[in-house]
Design a protein around this motif. Sequence first.
Motif, PDB file in Angstrom:
ATOM      1  N   ALA A  34       9.383  20.618   1.639  1.00 45.32           N
ATOM      2  CA  ALA A  34       8.521  21.555   2.386  1.00 45.32           C
ATOM      3  C   ALA A  34       7.051  21.197   2.186  1.00 45.32           C
ATOM      4  O   ALA A  34       6.250  21.269   3.117  1.00 45.32           O
ATOM      5  N   LYS A  35       6.733  20.776   0.961  1.00 46.80           N
ATOM      6  CA  LYS A  35       5.348  20.430   0.642  1.00 46.80           C
ATOM      7  C   LYS A  35       4.897  19.206   1.443  1.00 46.80           C
ATOM      8  O   LYS A  35       3.829  19.193   2.056  1.00 46.80           O
ATOM      9  N   ILE A  36       5.750  18.186   1.443  1.00 42.83           N
ATOM     10  CA  ILE A  36       5.424  16.956   2.189  1.00 42.83           C
ATOM     11  C   ILE A  36       5.315  17.270   3.691  1.00 42.83           C
ATOM     12  O   ILE A  36       4.378  16.838   4.370  1.00 42.83           O
ATOM     13  N   ILE A  37       6.262  18.054   4.185  1.00 36.75           N
ATOM     14  CA  ILE A  37       6.307  18.326   5.635  1.00 36.75           C
ATOM     15  C   ILE A  37       5.130  19.207   6.050  1.00 36.75           C
ATOM     16  O   ILE A  37       4.546  19.019   7.123  1.00 36.75           O
ATOM     17  N   LYS A  38       4.735  20.126   5.182  1.00 33.02           N
ATOM     18  CA  LYS A  38       3.562  20.967   5.496  1.00 33.02           C
ATOM     19  C   LYS A  38       2.317  20.096   5.663  1.00 33.02           C
ATOM     20  O   LYS A  38       1.530  20.281   6.596  1.00 33.02           O
ATOM     21  N   ARG A  39       2.181  19.129   4.759  1.00 32.13           N
ATOM     22  CA  ARG A  39       1.033  18.210   4.836  1.00 32.13           C
ATOM     23  C   ARG A  39       1.039  17.412   6.140  1.00 32.13           C
ATOM     24  O   ARG A  39       0.031  16.899   6.578  1.00 32.13           O
ATOM     25  N   ASN A  40       2.215  17.298   6.732  1.00 25.43           N
ATOM     26  CA  ASN A  40       2.365  16.523   7.964  1.00 25.43           C
ATOM     27  C   ASN A  40       2.472  17.408   9.210  1.00 25.43           C
ATOM     28  O   ASN A  40       3.003  16.988  10.228  1.00 25.43           O
ATOM     29  N   GLY A  41       2.033  18.643   9.082  1.00 28.64           N
ATOM     30  CA  GLY A  41       1.977  19.512  10.279  1.00 28.64           C
ATOM     31  C   GLY A  41       3.114  20.508  10.392  1.00 28.64           C
ATOM     32  O   GLY A  41       3.118  21.342  11.294  1.00 28.64           O
ATOM     33  N   ASN A  43       4.127  11.029   8.069  1.00 29.26           N
ATOM     34  CA  ASN A  43       3.425   9.759   7.866  1.00 29.26           C
ATOM     35  C   ASN A  43       3.898   9.180   6.531  1.00 29.26           C
ATOM     36  O   ASN A  43       3.645   9.777   5.481  1.00 29.26           O
ATOM     37  N   PRO A  44       4.563   8.023   6.558  1.00 33.03           N
ATOM     38  CA  PRO A  44       5.156   7.518   5.315  1.00 33.03           C
ATOM     39  C   PRO A  44       4.138   6.942   4.330  1.00 33.03           C
ATOM     40  O   PRO A  44       4.495   6.624   3.206  1.00 33.03           O
ATOM     41  N   SER A  45       2.860   6.877   4.745  1.00 38.41           N
ATOM     42  CA  SER A  45       1.913   6.181   3.873  1.00 38.41           C
ATOM     43  C   SER A  45       1.722   6.872   2.525  1.00 38.41           C
ATOM     44  O   SER A  45       1.312   6.240   1.567  1.00 38.41           O
ATOM     45  N   HIS A  46       2.032   8.181   2.438  1.00 39.33           N
ATOM     46  CA  HIS A  46       1.879   8.859   1.143  1.00 39.33           C
ATOM     47  C   HIS A  46       3.208   9.009   0.397  1.00 39.33           C
ATOM     48  O   HIS A  46       3.264   9.655  -0.646  1.00 39.33           O
ATOM     49  N   LEU A  47       4.256   8.426   0.943  1.00 42.86           N
ATOM     50  CA  LEU A  47       5.560   8.537   0.270  1.00 42.86           C
ATOM     51  C   LEU A  47       5.743   7.358  -0.691  1.00 42.86           C
ATOM     52  O   LEU A  47       5.054   6.337  -0.578  1.00 42.86           O
ATOM     53  N   LYS A  48       6.713   7.505  -1.609  1.00 39.24           N
ATOM     54  CA  LYS A  48       7.053   6.376  -2.502  1.00 39.24           C
ATOM     55  C   LYS A  48       7.575   5.225  -1.636  1.00 39.24           C
ATOM     56  O   LYS A  48       8.157   5.480  -0.573  1.00 39.24           O
ATOM     57  N   ASN A  49       7.438   4.005  -2.102  1.00 40.97           N
ATOM     58  CA  ASN A  49       7.904   2.816  -1.349  1.00 40.97           C
ATOM     59  C   ASN A  49       7.435   2.866   0.100  1.00 40.97           C
ATOM     60  O   ASN A  49       8.222   2.653   1.031  1.00 40.97           O
ATOM     61  N   SER A  50       6.145   3.185   0.288  1.00 37.13           N
ATOM     62  CA  SER A  50       5.659   3.498   1.639  1.00 37.13           C
ATOM     63  C   SER A  50       5.901   2.385   2.667  1.00 37.13           C
ATOM     64  O   SER A  50       6.036   2.671   3.855  1.00 37.13           O
TER      65      SER A  50
END
Length: 408
Positions: free
Chosen positions: A86-93, A218-225
Amino acid sequence: MDKSLKNFYKKTRSERIDDLKEIGCFDDTLNIKADDIVFDHLIENYVTTFEVAMGVAPDFLIDGQTYHIPMATEEPSVIAGASHAAKIIKRNGGFKVESIQRRNIGQIIFKNVTDKASLVKYLNDHSKTWFDLAFKAHPKIHELGGGLVDFKVEEKAYDFVCFYAYINTLDAMGANTINTILESIATYITVDFHAEVLMSILSNLATESLITVSVTINPSHLKNSQVIAKDIEKAYLYASIDPYRAATHNKGIMNGITALMLATGNDTRSVEAQAHAYASITGQYLPLTKWVEKDSMLRGEITLPLAVGTVGGSMGTLPKVRLARKILGVNSALELMKVAASLGLAQNFAAIYALTTDGINKGHMRLHARNVAIEAGALEHQVQDVVNHLLEVKDITLETAKQFLNTL
Ligand SMILES: CC(C)(COP(=O)([O-])OP(=O)([O-])OC[C@H]1O[C@@H](n2cnc3c(N)ncnc32)[C@H](O)[C@@H]1OP(=O)([O-])[O-])[C@@H](O)C(=O)NCCC(=O)NCCSC(=O)C[C@@](C)(O)CC(=O)[O-]
Ligand SMILES: NC(=O)C1=CN([C@@H]2O[C@H](COP(=O)(O)OP(=O)(O)OC[C@H]3O[C@@H](n4cnc5c(N)ncnc54)[C@H](OP(=O)(O)O)[C@@H]3O)[C@@H](O)[C@H]2O)C=CC1
């Protein structure tokens, strides 16, 4: 007011309750166990209650609105996973509801039909009668704006004919409502046409209550981007060719949805049946989510039936169900569908993100270790030491926990 819950999991239980109170999402009068008398009338042969823990996955941004999702589950790491996603998805809109429809299906199944064509004709020719009978059987649902909206008749294999009734049950899951309408129509047909009815019952393959929710990350902030979006797409792709994997993929989705259903007093067996039946509707068991990398972004989508309710069943009697509703703050079955589908998509993202990066054990076993410590007999002040030890020696077993406790 900013309704987000910051650092929720880093707080104590009473601080979490205070946070929920501050934003008007908690009611002490509902945080009680129902009386024995309620349970004794809820089921048959009642002897005791059976507890699971209810937690909250905070800050789901769905179509611009924030929800804190109550989840009742016995499985560690499910709520952590949902919160993480939820945290990641919130950051992405946030989550976007792409489409939603809602009506339920009931079946009157006729047996021993010798002349299928004439039964089908009779059923199709008497449409007004079915609508009148439906109204008389359940005036309340029609007065509220729902009720029988359509029907269809089909000749089936062997000597069966099926009358499919499409019924709008508004905010109720609708089983009792549908069955009441069906039985009234079936009784009339038995007398008027001398047709033999095998059974009248709702269908849990709720293909008229489908919802689709999407996210773009946006995968740029994920692990193994560099590879994560492709790997998550591959996780979906593999699940779509191998039902052994698809079953686990969908189980991960239902980790979230079923926990929300239990907390809100919905029929968990119905929702599981809906999901898994829909997953196999093409004849092959498929994943309920789809992940695709496009233009360097990761797009996820879930489509599933969710014939759920916010009234009816035991929802009005159990205080903890009313507490869960207070926390969640949904006002209609449609709104609950949106939250449940978003939670399913989040839960799936959390699981396949973990699976394609750290592996499932790192996060899951870290949280499961607390459970092992308690089972080994650790007192509250000893739990963290036991967990630290289990993680350090990389052996999260009851035996190791007990041995360590003996040294304390
Ligand atoms: C467990 C995590 C989240 C760790 O993930 P991580 O990246 O190692 O952890 P982190 O410490 O960096 O924390 C990241 C975020 O997770 C949340 N979080 C972190 N810890 C907690 C906690 N204690 N309580 C509540 N929330 C927590 C929180 O939002 C936190 O953000 P922060 O606020 O720190 O910026 C991750 O590894 C994960 O999502 N794992 C998957 C969990 C899961 O799916 N569990 C279900 C059991 S396995 C299963 O049944 C299904 C499966 C897997 O088979 C399905 C399938 O195969 O598809
Ligand atoms: N295969 C399956 O899944 C089956 C499930 N079940 C069980 O059936 C139960 C659910 O039945 P269900 O019909 O949903 O529940 P109920 O019959 O308990 O509740 C629905 C009733 O609530 C009243 N109501 C008030 N406001 C609304 C509103 N806004 N929208 C809709 N109804 C409203 C209606 O009339 P009124 O006020 O007159 O009651 C309606 O009939 C669950 O416990 C489920 O486990 C049963 C059989 C089979």
